[in-house]
Scaffold this motif. Structure first.
Motif, short mmCIF file in Angstrom:
data_model
loop_
_atom_site.label_atom_id
_atom_site.label_comp_id
_atom_site.label_asym_id
_atom_site.label_seq_id
_atom_site.Cartn_x
_atom_site.Cartn_y
_atom_site.Cartn_z
N VAL A 12 4.80 -3.54 11.98
CA VAL A 12 5.14 -2.09 12.95
C VAL A 12 4.86 -2.32 14.27
O VAL A 12 4.19 -3.04 14.78
N GLN A 13 5.54 -1.49 14.97
CA GLN A 13 5.61 -1.57 16.62
C GLN A 13 4.56 -0.30 16.65
O GLN A 13 4.19 0.64 15.71
N SER A 14 3.95 -0.49 17.72
CA SER A 14 2.96 0.67 18.28
C SER A 14 3.52 1.70 18.15
O SER A 14 4.78 2.54 18.71
N GLY A 15 2.79 3.06 17.60
CA GLY A 15 3.22 4.24 17.20
C GLY A 15 3.91 4.55 15.94
O GLY A 15 4.01 5.56 15.55
N GLY A 16 3.98 3.22 15.05
CA GLY A 16 4.64 3.48 14.07
C GLY A 16 3.74 3.82 12.80
O GLY A 16 2.40 4.23 13.24
N SER A 17 4.33 3.79 11.66
CA SER A 17 3.21 4.12 10.58
C SER A 17 3.54 3.33 9.39
O SER A 17 4.55 2.66 9.15
N LEU A 18 2.52 3.15 8.55
CA LEU A 18 2.43 2.49 7.43
C LEU A 18 1.75 3.43 6.31
O LEU A 18 0.65 4.08 6.68
N ARG A 19 1.93 3.19 4.82
CA ARG A 19 1.08 3.69 3.91
C ARG A 19 0.51 2.86 3.08
O ARG A 19 1.15 1.98 2.48
N LEU A 20 -0.90 2.56 3.30
CA LEU A 20 -1.45 1.53 2.21
C LEU A 20 -1.67 2.16 0.94
O LEU A 20 -1.88 3.66 0.70
N ALA A 21 -1.60 1.37 -0.18
CA ALA A 21 -1.88 2.10 -1.65
C ALA A 21 -2.82 0.84 -2.06
O ALA A 21 -2.70 -0.28 -1.98
N CYS A 22 -3.69 1.47 -3.22
CA CYS A 22 -4.92 0.75 -3.78
C CYS A 22 -4.82 1.21 -5.25
O CYS A 22 -5.43 2.39 -5.54
#
Length: 127
Positions: A12-22
């Motif tokens: 992603v670019q700076s300022g973006g979001s991600l959601r990790l799952a485990c």
């Protein structure tokens, strides 16, 4: 056999979001210490966020206010919502868990036993 499987990484670019799952397999997670760590090859493992046996969350200063850790017991899954990502967040992210009871997520991140680890998911943030 307990297995932790991470997903959700990406670029992603700076300022973006991600959601990790485990996703947790082979063990019904409930009231155990579980958390997220990150590491760049050649650098020390860094604790990012964790939930202790009382359900209290702790965040490293570097991510406080930007990351949110949560759990879905029905899905046996841990999440890490990462907002306002920065290039310095680029790392391999791992989830880890222990079946012992810990009352302090902060202490567990640094000193507690982590019996189970996932294989990691890469997060890359470009400026």
């Amino acid at each position: 056999q307990v297995q932790l499987v991470e997903s959700g990484g990406g670029s992603v670019q700076s300022g973006g979001s991600l959601r990790l799952a485990c996703a947790i397999y082979g063990f019904a997670y409930s009231g155990h210490c579980i958390g997220w760590f990150r590491q760049t090859p050649g650098k020390e493992l860094e604790g990012v966020a964790a939930i202790d046996s009382d359900g209290s969350a702790y965040y490293a200063d570097a991510v406080k206010g930007r990351f949110t850790i949560s759990q879905d017991n029905a899905k046996n899954t841990l999440y890490l919502q990462m907002n306002n990502l920065k290039p310095e967040d680029t790392d391999m992210y791992y989830c880890a868990m222990d079946q012992s009871i810990y009352r302090s997520a902060a202490w567990w991140l640094d000193y507690g036993r982590k019996s189970y680890w996932g294989q990691g998911t890469q997060v890359t943030v470009s400026s």
